[in-house]
Enzyme design. Structure first.
Site, PDB file in Angstrom:
ATOM      1  N   ARG A 189     -37.805 -33.478  14.973  1.00 16.77           N
ATOM      2  CA  ARG A 189     -37.488 -33.954  13.624  1.00 16.77           C
ATOM      3  C   ARG A 189     -36.440 -35.058  13.691  1.00 16.77           C
ATOM      4  NH1 ARG A 189     -36.740 -27.857  11.786  1.00 16.77           N
ATOM      5  NH2 ARG A 189     -38.920 -27.264  11.665  1.00 16.77           N
ATOM      6  N   GLY A 192     -44.598 -24.388   7.685  1.00 13.38           N
ATOM      7  CA  GLY A 192     -44.178 -23.566   8.813  1.00 13.38           C
ATOM      8  C   GLY A 192     -42.950 -22.791   8.405  1.00 13.38           C
ATOM      9  N   HIS A 193     -43.117 -21.507   8.143  1.00  9.51           N
ATOM     10  CA  HIS A 193     -41.982 -20.695   7.698  1.00  9.51           C
ATOM     11  C   HIS A 193     -41.641 -19.672   8.782  1.00  9.51           C
ATOM     12  CE1 HIS A 193     -42.966 -21.715   3.234  1.00  9.51           C
ATOM     13  NE2 HIS A 193     -42.483 -22.717   3.915  1.00  9.51           N
ATOM     14  N   GLY A 252     -38.698 -30.952   3.426  1.00  9.95           N
ATOM     15  CA  GLY A 252     -39.243 -29.757   4.066  1.00  9.95           C
ATOM     16  C   GLY A 252     -38.332 -29.317   5.204  1.00  9.95           C
ATOM     17  N   ASP A 253     -38.656 -28.161   5.779  1.00  2.97           N
ATOM     18  CA  ASP A 253     -37.895 -27.607   6.912  1.00  2.97           C
ATOM     19  C   ASP A 253     -36.441 -27.333   6.555  1.00  2.97           C
ATOM     20  OD1 ASP A 253     -40.214 -28.065   8.482  1.00  2.97           O
ATOM     21  OD2 ASP A 253     -39.605 -30.151   8.733  1.00  2.97           O
ATOM     22  N   ASP A 285     -23.601 -24.249   9.834  1.00 11.54           N
ATOM     23  CA  ASP A 285     -22.969 -24.095  11.154  1.00 11.54           C
ATOM     24  C   ASP A 285     -23.307 -25.250  12.102  1.00 11.54           C
ATOM     25  OD1 ASP A 285     -25.530 -22.652  10.805  1.00 11.54           O
ATOM     26  OD2 ASP A 285     -25.411 -22.443  12.980  1.00 11.54           O
ATOM     27  N   GLY A 311     -44.553 -28.942  16.482  1.00 10.89           N
ATOM     28  CA  GLY A 311     -43.615 -29.014  17.603  1.00 10.89           C
ATOM     29  C   GLY A 311     -42.963 -30.386  17.730  1.00 10.89           C
ATOM     30  N   ARG A 312     -43.221 -31.279  16.751  1.00 15.58           N
ATOM     31  CA  ARG A 312     -42.640 -32.622  16.852  1.00 15.58           C
ATOM     32  C   ARG A 312     -41.128 -32.569  16.624  1.00 15.58           C
ATOM     33  NH1 ARG A 312     -46.011 -35.823  12.443  1.00 15.58           N
ATOM     34  NH2 ARG A 312     -45.897 -33.782  11.456  1.00 15.58           N
ATOM     35  N   THR A 314     -25.697 -18.948   6.912  1.00 18.23           N
ATOM     36  CA  THR A 314     -24.866 -19.384   8.038  1.00 18.23           C
ATOM     37  C   THR A 314     -25.446 -19.050   9.414  1.00 18.23           C
ATOM     38  OG1 THR A 314     -23.570 -17.361   7.823  1.00 18.23           O
ATOM     39  CG2 THR A 314     -22.722 -19.318   6.709  1.00 18.23           C
ATOM     40  N   LYS A 336     -27.917 -23.931   7.212  1.00 20.44           N
ATOM     41  CA  LYS A 336     -27.551 -24.565   8.486  1.00 20.44           C
ATOM     42  C   LYS A 336     -26.198 -25.275   8.461  1.00 20.44           C
ATOM     43  CE  LYS A 336     -31.350 -25.281  11.225  1.00 20.44           C
ATOM     44  NZ  LYS A 336     -32.527 -25.965  11.766  1.00 20.44           N
ATOM     45  N   LYS A 360     -36.498 -22.488   4.298  1.00 20.03           N
ATOM     46  CA  LYS A 360     -36.998 -21.655   3.190  1.00 20.03           C
ATOM     47  C   LYS A 360     -37.377 -20.252   3.657  1.00 20.03           C
ATOM     48  CE  LYS A 360     -40.102 -24.817   2.035  1.00 20.03           C
ATOM     49  NZ  LYS A 360     -39.613 -26.068   2.624  1.00 20.03           N
TER      50      LYS A 360
END
Ligand code: IMP
Length: 429
Positions: free
Chosen positions: A304, A40-41, A12-13, A332, A301-302, A413, A330, A16
């Site tokens: 990662r 969470g999108h 996840g995360d 970059d 808000g944890r 990017t 990601k 997407k």
């Protein structure tokens, strides 16, 4: 007709939100098919940032959006999210949103139970979003759920409510909690029913008609393959199937409708919540990835957990979802490293593996076998063509393609929607 199914290919995360938003602009319908408001999108549209948890991402652009039967729906959260978006100028009406009549509801005691179990689990906790997702799916499979269509028949709930409350009262007693207040629950359901019912539709019919009319459907997955209830790092997973095959069961369209299956893959690996993570970096490099990548959960808000790219896991995701291509995000965040590592296998004791074995203890013991690749010092942020990328970054991407056995369809990017290198248009197939 060309449909696209988007799923997360890691934990996840993966980013997407941006990709789905980008595709949603050209879709006629966007459908969610599993999960709930644990997702969470984040969508960045011009100056505005939209954070969606339950609503399909297409809603921001006014594309017809559908919450499929495979989703678990918290009606009170729904009301809040709709109000929040209205505050940002996005009007949500039955003309642009439909909810499957067969969606099971997440009720307040599901949320309680999720939290109670987590609190009681100590070090063994899953690290859930505490939003009642797991308990709601349990009731669905246990044939006790209250579904969206029941909101139009609340006076007939009698025996169904008896079964549901008897089950939960027993569980609650185990935690020293009082039984469910049935009158209060019925009052809350009566009060929320009018908010939900105008959106309740046989969405399988809407989608089948859209398909027959040659409309473009975008299936929007939530979470990621390694959180899949069957194919993930069980028991540290979510309670739904997150793989692409679920798009059919979770909406009521046959499997041939999936179209181009696009897996979203972050250029490194992150995980939020507990569970095995072979390439996790508990050091300055992990810290650097987290800081550069702003790796904090959208929902909770944890912080990662961060680590190197794990080609073994993504290869597994390519297989179990039948990915047509990947969107690499990601990139970059990796700018400026002297060298990068890619996991190409594992060892557990003296055994070598080219896949992640099923048992959680084996997964926890798996040691990554790394291949080292030279990094790059120029920036890739904002690149919009291959020519904008340093040669080493292109080498990194090509090596990933080779190792996972799946081509890169696009490279993202930056969070900006136009900062994208498009190799192949998924809708054009
Ligand atoms: P649940 O889905 O709330 O039951 O949480 C189960 C596991 O899935 C936990 O490790 C969560 O952190 C993880 N999880 C659930 N939704 C997401 C998501 O959208 N992104 C990343 N992890 C998630």
């Amino acid at each position: 007709m060309a449909n696209v199914t988007v799923i997360g290919a890691q934990w996840g995360d993966e980013g997407k939100g941006k990709i789905v938003d980008w595709l949603a602009e050209r879709a006629d319908v966007v459908a969610r098919f599993q999960g709930g408001h644990n997702a969470g999108h984040t969508l960045v549209v011009g100056e505005k940032v939209y954070k969606l948890s339950l609503l399909p991402s297409g809603i921001v652009r006014g594309t017809l959006s559908v919450i499929g039967n495979g989703v678990v729906l918290d009606p009170w959260h729904f009301k809040e999210e709709v109000a929040k978006l209205a505050g940002q100028g996005v009007a949500i009406t039955p003309d642009n949103l439909q909810i499957a009549e067969t969606c099971p509801l997440i009720l307040p005691f599901h949320r309680d139970l999720d939290g109670l179990r987590e609190d009681a689990s100590g070090a063994g906790k899953i690290g859930t979003t505490r939003r009642g997702i797991g308990p709601a799916y349990e009731d669905k499979v246990g044939r006790r759920a209250i579904r969206v269509c029941d909101l139009a028949h609340l006076d007939d709930l009698g025996p169904q409510l008896d079964r549901l409350t008897a089950h939960h009262d027993a569980l609650r007693a185990g935690f020293g909690e009082p039984p469910i207040d049935r009158d209060a629950l019925m009052d809350e359901l009566r009060a929320i029913a009018d908010t939900i019912l105008p959106f309740a539709k046989p969405v399988w019919l809407t989608l089948n008609r859209a398909k027959a009319d040659g409309k473009r459907i975008l299936f929007e997955g939530a979470q990621g393959t390694l959180l899949d209830i069957d194919h993930g790092t069980y028991p540290f997973v979510t309670s739904s199937n997150t793989i692409a095959g679920t798009a059919a069961a979770g909406t009521g369209l046959g499997p041939s409708a999936a179209g181009f299956v696009l897996g979203i893959v972050k250029a490194y690996t992150t995980r939020v919540g507990s569970g095995p993570f072979p390439t996790e970096l508990d050091d300055a490099t992990g810290q650097r990835l987290g800081e550069r990548g702003h790796e904090f959960g959208t929902v909770t808000g944890r912080k990662r957990r961060c680590g190197w790219f794990d080609a073994v896991l993504v290869r597994q995701s390519v297989a179990v979802s039948g990915l047509t291509g990947i969107a690499l995000t990601k990139l970059d965040v990796l700018d400026g490293f002297d060298e990068l590592k890619i996991c190409v296998g594992y060892t557990i004791g003296d055994q070598s593996y080219d896949y992640l074995p099923a048992h959680s203890q084996d997964q926890a013991r798996a040691q990554p076998v790394y291949e080292t690749i030279e990094g790059w010092h120029d920036t890739t942020a904002g690149a919009r063509s291959w020519a904008d990328l340093p040669a080493q970054a292109i080498k990194y991407i090509r090596r990933i393609e080779e190792l996972i056995g799946c081509p890169v369809t696009l490279v993202s990017t930056s969070p900006e929607r136009d900062d994208t290198i498009l190799v192949r248009d998924p809708f054009a197939d």
